[in-house]
Design an enzyme around this catalytic site. Structure first.
Site, PDB file in Angstrom:
ATOM      1  N   TYR A   1      45.197  18.443 -25.038  1.00  0.00           N
ATOM      2  CA  TYR A   1      44.641  18.407 -23.696  1.00  0.00           C
ATOM      3  C   TYR A   1      44.876  16.700 -23.196  1.00  0.00           C
ATOM      4  O   TYR A   1      45.179  16.478 -22.026  1.00  0.00           O
ATOM      5  CB  TYR A   1      43.252  19.074 -23.494  1.00  0.00           C
ATOM      6  CG  TYR A   1      42.659  18.593 -22.177  1.00  0.00           C
ATOM      7  CD1 TYR A   1      42.850  19.120 -20.668  1.00  0.00           C
ATOM      8  CD2 TYR A   1      41.526  17.547 -22.308  1.00  0.00           C
ATOM      9  CE1 TYR A   1      42.191  18.531 -19.664  1.00  0.00           C
ATOM     10  CE2 TYR A   1      40.917  17.122 -21.145  1.00  0.00           C
ATOM     11  CZ  TYR A   1      41.186  17.468 -19.932  1.00  0.00           C
ATOM     12  OH  TYR A   1      40.613  17.102 -18.779  1.00  0.00           O
TER      13      TYR A   1
ATOM     14  N   TYR B   1      38.173  18.787  -7.190  1.00  0.00           N
ATOM     15  CA  TYR B   1      36.760  18.571  -7.823  1.00  0.00           C
ATOM     16  C   TYR B   1      35.901  18.989  -6.753  1.00  0.00           C
ATOM     17  O   TYR B   1      36.257  20.054  -5.990  1.00  0.00           O
ATOM     18  CB  TYR B   1      36.183  17.526  -8.448  1.00  0.00           C
ATOM     19  CG  TYR B   1      37.444  16.486  -9.092  1.00  0.00           C
ATOM     20  CD1 TYR B   1      37.752  17.115 -10.380  1.00  0.00           C
ATOM     21  CD2 TYR B   1      37.851  15.381  -8.622  1.00  0.00           C
ATOM     22  CE1 TYR B   1      38.953  16.621 -10.966  1.00  0.00           C
ATOM     23  CE2 TYR B   1      38.890  14.667  -9.317  1.00  0.00           C
ATOM     24  CZ  TYR B   1      39.246  15.493 -10.604  1.00  0.00           C
ATOM     25  OH  TYR B   1      40.529  14.682 -11.523  1.00  0.00           O
TER      26      TYR B   1
END
Ligand code: GLU
Length: 317
Positions: free
Chosen positions: A191, A245
């Protein structure tokens, strides 16, 4: 489209003069060291023309924008089964929030918050070793952009690894719920390498063409299908609802384009059927999105009428 060059030059000039540039991410040194005065923008049209302004050729850390490419690869690998392990709803909380995971039993809200992208990475590791998965990602973005010079910034990947305690907590927590299947350290290492991809606005806008063009890299001969048009549509829908977000609603309201931001200050935005757009300015707003990047995109849609909510054929305003 000379007009587009003119619009971009005007936006870059306006952004150069802006005092309120947001705050550069400082959780790792390689990001903290980037000048807040950088600004770049690139537009690639459906017709294939490329338009650049400012620092559009300078590579920056794409960070969470990589979540779009990881999602594309994971959907390609396991199809709709992915949605058993990650949701498709806006989170309404910070990109690295842990509280929601408790009440939702380790199933992250969407693939664009950290927890969701960590699950997506775990899915990709179901098919590859970490080194292969990182290689696969690098080959994928290079192919999308038609540019073999794209690399992973190892200093960024290392710094993420050294400081990523919250991501480790998220991954371990999901592991406890059975929603991470692989080795947590390997999942996170992969990641972090995805986050550490370094790309310029030009490369990023070129890489985003498949989302503008129904899953195909280009319309010309030599362009190939990356994903089905249905999947491209759906990834765009997720970018519209979850790409920024806890600021996604405001982005849709102000700009009206599917987009994905990263804490390196980049944003990839898509005007379906019209253009793939990348913008970069490292200073972030309170929600962790590029302050001037958002403003620049707002200006662009005002000038062009490219918002998906604009009646087609209408002018901007
Ligand atoms: N590497 C960052 C993290 O995982 C990505 C954050 C972002 O761009 O949203 O914390």
């Amino acid at each position: 489209m000379d007009n587009l060059d003119h619009i971009l030059a005007g936006i870059a000039a306006e952004m150069r003069g802006m005092e309120n540039r947001g705050k550069v991410a400082d959780y790792i040194q390689p990001l903290a060291a980037v000048s807040p005065h950088k600004f770049g923008m690139a537009v690639v049209t459906a017709g294939g023309s490329v338009h650049l302004a400012g620092d559009a050729e300078e590579a920056f850390s794409i960070q969470s924008i990589s979540k779009v490419f990881a999602l594309t690869l994971a959907i390609g690998a396991v199809g709709d089964q992915l949605w058993r392990r990650v949701g498709r709803e806006p989170s309404g909380s910070a990109f690295n929030s842990i509280v929601q995971l408790e009440s939702e039993h380790g199933i992250p809200r969407n693939p664009f918050i950290n927890a969701g992208a960590i699950v997506v990475t775990d899915v990709l590791l179901g098919h590859h070793q970490p080194r292969e998965a990182i290689g696969q990602m690098l080959r994928f973005v290079r192919e999308l952009a038609g540019d073999d010079t794209i690399t992973v910034d190892e200093a960024v990947a290392r710094a993420e690894q050294d400081t990523g305690f919250r991501n480790k907590a998220l991954a371990n927590y999901m592991r406890a719920f059975g929603n991470i299947h692989g080795d947590v350290e390997q999942v996170l290492g992969t990641y972090f390498h995805f986050c550490a991809l370094a790309m310029s606005c030009r490369q990023l806008a070129l890489a985003g063409r498949y989302l503008m063009d129904g899953g195909r890299t280009t319309r010309e001969k030599g362009g190939h299908r990356v994903i089905t048009d249905r999947r491209a549509r759906r990834i765009n829908a997720l970018m519209m609802s979850c790409g920024h977000y806890d600021n996604s609603g405001d982005f849709a309201y102000r700009i009206g384009l599917p987009g994905k931001s990263g804490v390196g200050g980049g944003i990839l935005a898509v005007a379906p059927g019209i253009a793939s757009i990348a913008v970069w300015s490292p200073g972030l707003n309170a929600s962790g999105n590029s302050q001037l990047g958002q403003l620049a995109l707002e200006r662009l849609v005002q000038h062009t009428g490219w918002s998906v909510f604009e009646p087609r054929g209408g002018a901007g305003g």
